[in-house]
Design a protein around this motif. Sequence first.
Motif, mmCIF file in Angstrom:
data_model
loop_
_atom_site.group_PDB
_atom_site.id
_atom_site.type_symbol
_atom_site.label_atom_id
_atom_site.label_comp_id
_atom_site.label_asym_id
_atom_site.label_seq_id
_atom_site.Cartn_x
_atom_site.Cartn_y
_atom_site.Cartn_z
ATOM 1 N N ASP A 280 11.416 1.437 -6.037
ATOM 2 C CA ASP A 280 13.250 2.096 -4.987
ATOM 3 C C ASP A 280 13.506 3.101 -5.974
ATOM 4 O O ASP A 280 14.623 3.789 -6.441
ATOM 5 C CB ASP A 280 14.258 1.215 -5.239
ATOM 6 C CG ASP A 280 14.393 0.331 -4.332
ATOM 7 O OD1 ASP A 280 13.613 0.512 -3.084
ATOM 8 O OD2 ASP A 280 14.467 -1.075 -4.196
ATOM 9 N N GLU A 281 12.831 3.391 -7.498
ATOM 10 C CA GLU A 281 12.535 3.850 -8.743
ATOM 11 C C GLU A 281 12.861 5.391 -8.267
ATOM 12 O O GLU A 281 11.296 5.678 -7.147
ATOM 13 C CB GLU A 281 11.213 4.076 -10.257
ATOM 14 C CG GLU A 281 11.307 2.914 -10.580
ATOM 15 C CD GLU A 281 11.048 1.650 -9.729
ATOM 16 O OE1 GLU A 281 10.669 1.715 -8.730
ATOM 17 O OE2 GLU A 281 10.657 0.602 -9.984
ATOM 18 N N VAL A 282 13.297 6.289 -8.510
ATOM 19 C CA VAL A 282 13.624 7.565 -7.960
ATOM 20 C C VAL A 282 12.124 8.658 -8.624
ATOM 21 O O VAL A 282 13.057 8.941 -9.473
ATOM 22 C CB VAL A 282 15.123 8.160 -7.768
ATOM 23 C CG1 VAL A 282 15.301 9.600 -6.657
ATOM 24 C CG2 VAL A 282 15.540 6.908 -6.677
ATOM 25 N N ILE A 283 11.823 9.618 -7.763
ATOM 26 C CA ILE A 283 10.761 10.748 -8.244
ATOM 27 C C ILE A 283 11.586 11.738 -7.499
ATOM 28 O O ILE A 283 11.277 11.831 -6.314
ATOM 29 C CB ILE A 283 9.265 10.023 -8.181
ATOM 30 C CG1 ILE A 283 9.103 9.144 -8.832
ATOM 31 C CG2 ILE A 283 8.707 11.048 -8.669
ATOM 32 C CD1 ILE A 283 7.798 8.829 -8.987
ATOM 33 N N SER A 287 11.871 7.994 -3.240
ATOM 34 C CA SER A 287 11.500 6.987 -3.832
ATOM 35 C C SER A 287 10.208 6.486 -4.033
ATOM 36 O O SER A 287 8.931 7.644 -3.701
ATOM 37 C CB SER A 287 11.510 5.952 -2.749
ATOM 38 O OG SER A 287 10.588 5.901 -2.338
ATOM 39 N N LEU A 288 10.318 5.745 -5.165
ATOM 40 C CA LEU A 288 8.336 5.486 -5.978
ATOM 41 C C LEU A 288 7.421 5.376 -5.051
ATOM 42 O O LEU A 288 6.019 5.888 -4.577
ATOM 43 C CB LEU A 288 8.101 4.417 -7.293
ATOM 44 C CG LEU A 288 6.836 4.137 -7.872
ATOM 45 C CD1 LEU A 288 6.388 5.675 -8.695
ATOM 46 C CD2 LEU A 288 7.076 2.779 -8.684
ATOM 47 N N GLU A 353 7.635 7.135 -15.822
ATOM 48 C CA GLU A 353 7.327 8.689 -16.359
ATOM 49 C C GLU A 353 5.810 8.752 -17.533
ATOM 50 O O GLU A 353 5.553 9.385 -17.760
ATOM 51 C CB GLU A 353 8.523 8.296 -17.912
ATOM 52 C CG GLU A 353 10.235 8.495 -17.298
ATOM 53 C CD GLU A 353 10.665 6.997 -16.576
ATOM 54 O OE1 GLU A 353 10.197 6.521 -16.954
ATOM 55 O OE2 GLU A 353 11.531 7.188 -15.916
ATOM 56 N N GLU A 354 5.557 7.089 -17.454
ATOM 57 C CA GLU A 354 4.270 6.687 -18.272
ATOM 58 C C GLU A 354 3.145 7.641 -17.236
ATOM 59 O O GLU A 354 2.443 8.079 -17.533
ATOM 60 C CB GLU A 354 3.920 5.998 -19.113
ATOM 61 C CG GLU A 354 4.225 5.790 -20.338
ATOM 62 C CD GLU A 354 4.197 3.751 -21.192
ATOM 63 O OE1 GLU A 354 4.136 3.901 -22.150
ATOM 64 O OE2 GLU A 354 4.126 3.022 -20.262
ATOM 65 N N LEU A 358 -1.188 10.413 -15.196
ATOM 66 C CA LEU A 358 -1.641 9.617 -15.161
ATOM 67 C C LEU A 358 -2.856 10.115 -13.623
ATOM 68 O O LEU A 358 -3.782 9.864 -13.563
ATOM 69 C CB LEU A 358 -1.676 8.904 -15.898
ATOM 70 C CG LEU A 358 -1.253 8.370 -17.297
ATOM 71 C CD1 LEU A 358 -1.334 7.748 -17.857
ATOM 72 C CD2 LEU A 358 -1.897 9.662 -18.210
ATOM 73 N N LEU A 359 -2.088 10.405 -12.754
ATOM 74 C CA LEU A 359 -2.661 10.102 -11.248
ATOM 75 C C LEU A 359 -2.805 11.796 -10.442
ATOM 76 O O LEU A 359 -1.761 12.721 -11.315
ATOM 77 C CB LEU A 359 -1.087 9.561 -10.799
ATOM 78 C CG LEU A 359 -0.766 7.906 -10.527
ATOM 79 C CD1 LEU A 359 0.418 7.600 -9.784
ATOM 80 C CD2 LEU A 359 -1.886 7.370 -10.962
ATOM 81 N N ARG A 360 -3.697 11.503 -11.045
ATOM 82 C CA ARG A 360 -3.741 13.014 -9.344
ATOM 83 C C ARG A 360 -3.374 12.577 -8.001
ATOM 84 O O ARG A 360 -2.908 12.040 -7.256
ATOM 85 C CB ARG A 360 -5.212 12.834 -9.147
ATOM 86 C CG ARG A 360 -6.242 12.672 -10.252
ATOM 87 C CD ARG A 360 -7.711 13.203 -10.819
ATOM 88 N NE ARG A 360 -8.371 13.109 -9.234
ATOM 89 C CZ ARG A 360 -9.808 13.760 -9.210
ATOM 90 N NH1 ARG A 360 -10.113 14.390 -10.197
ATOM 91 N NH2 ARG A 360 -10.534 13.573 -8.253
ATOM 92 N N LYS A 361 -3.207 14.149 -7.247
ATOM 93 C CA LYS A 361 -2.826 14.386 -5.889
ATOM 94 C C LYS A 361 -3.404 13.811 -5.396
ATOM 95 O O LYS A 361 -4.757 13.852 -5.662
ATOM 96 C CB LYS A 361 -1.529 15.893 -6.044
ATOM 97 C CG LYS A 361 -1.648 16.550 -6.995
ATOM 98 C CD LYS A 361 0.403 15.677 -6.291
ATOM 99 C CE LYS A 361 1.438 16.639 -6.813
ATOM 100 N NZ LYS A 361 2.036 17.169 -6.457
#
Length: 578
Positions: A280-283, A287-288, A353-354, A358-361
């Motif tokens: 549920d973290e929001v970006i 939501s994540l 945030e970390e 580190l993830l690619r699209k």
Amino acid sequence: MSEKKIIATGTPFSEDQQQWLSGFFAGANTRLLKQDDSAQSNNRPLTIIYGTQTGNSESIGDDIVALANDYGLAAELVDMGDIEVENLADIERLLVICSTYGEGEMPDNAEMLWEAISEDSAAKLDHMHFSVLSLGDSSYDEFCLAGRQWDTRLAELGANRVVDRVDCDVDFDDDAEAWSKAALDAIKETGSAPSGAASSAPAKAKKEKSQYNRKNPFPSALLSNKTITGANSSKEIKHFEFSLKDSGLSYEAGDALNVVPLNDPELVDSLIANLGLTGDEVIEGKSLRDTLITEYEIKLPATSFLEAVAAKSKDEELNRLLKNGDKEALNDYLWGRDIIDFIIDLKVNFSVEELMPLLRKLQARAYSISSSSKKHQDEVHLTISSVRYESQGRDHQGVASCYLADRVEENAKVAVYFSPNTSFRVPNNPEAPMIMVGPGTGIAPFRAFLEERESTQAKGDNWLFFGDRKKADDFIYQDEIEAWQASGLLTKLDLAFSRDQEDKIYVQTRMQEKGAELFAWLDRGGYFFICGDAMYMAKDVDKTLHNIISEHGKMDEDAAIAYVNDLKKAKRYVRDVY
Ligand SMILES: Cc1cc2nc3c(=O)[nH]c(=O)nc-3n(C[C@H](O)[C@H](O)[C@H](O)COP(=O)(O)O)c2cc1C
């Protein structure tokens, strides 16, 4: 395909010459269509050459052509396969856009020009101003090698680099746009000003474009999803049909369709749970969980992710492999491991945030189209092997293949867009023989080619080499192929099922057996197409082709290589391999 007659009858050319000239002028016409409208004006000429396999470089070139006028430049976009090295010396302003293929190789359409410009005898390019954009994928060892080579070679020949090369990863839009603007800005003042007054030539008609493209994919309804391998096959190959109704999109046999996948929600939930997050973290207002499903690659780890895992976990093996530069050992280690495997096995945790940087699209996956639009109006078909395997004690699934196979309901929408493959085409000449080598899912474009020739009633001979493991379960499209054989559309069919007998028989075995006839087909103007596995099959087929030409054309090794190069130059030897 009905061939448009460009050379008038009664001209003093032989049939062969007429054909060649028709092809030349047809090519010239297409090239002219890609000129900016102001090409005849007082703007300074700019040449953009592109090397591409799946159309990305070409589409960036198209965008630059549209932009160039604002910079006082009249841009012309040219396929690297359509330009001779001698012509480069006349160019004052050059932009090069080139992708990398195979294992650090030039795309097919760039190969001949690259060979020519690499020769010691290549002319100096002292008058040229240039910049290079390279497209690639940082998960390959030789990231953007082809573009890097162009950049180095042009400078070696004395050309002046106006803007530093930019190497783009798979998510190339922003970098490509920034480079385009910087390169146009820097190159616009270079070289001589054009002579002569502005022309009053009328603007050329532009080809009407659909509103849907790579940046705005078409939501296409999935009409059909059928398994076409048998129950006992070692794999699952699916035939998919998509609707193009109301899209305004069109395609040619030989093109690819890109599928924009969604990640498996179960896999996303597992990733979130293993990280100790809630989802549920929001970006940026989302939501994540939704963000991970729709926007990020959560299987293939990026190098930055691996480095972060290595730093956090202090895992000896991963740290050693990342540091010692042994790419083969690293690739072996990475094989079959996805992002969750690292999080579980090496017990690392990341905050939102970390993790996100580190993830690619998430990238669209390109598949060779297996239908002809002439036979299936408003439809496009794909033939896809579902990727499923077990590794690290978990079941793994291909991102796009299993998205389509398992999770898209009938008539639900899938985001798609086309990539042209202009060198992989049914010959313009309806009488030219076609030899098609396409084992496994490599059959896809050849189903499209045969449908095309059936629809246009082209008279040319067609020869298909197909194979897989077992005839009983892996002979996909058997009914259609046998019907084409019966109707005479398929002049020759050679099948190679490797596991139906003790000795392994492959398509190249069949080619070798029929070497004399195959050479005769080539020698009377035949086209040779390969589609499928790049790692082994395409290399073995290429080697066999050289052997056949050498043996049956009675040529030494160098002469056989030259013969194959001539085929490539005439676009009569083309590959769609992956
Ligand atoms: C079979 C295959 C091989 C590739 N090999 C490389 C490579 O060796 N190095 C690299 O940087 N990119 C490699 N790529 C990535 C392409 O260069 C990248 O997808 C690029 O955007 C394609 O542009 P194009 O459509 O203009 O050909 C490869 C892609 C495929 C499908």
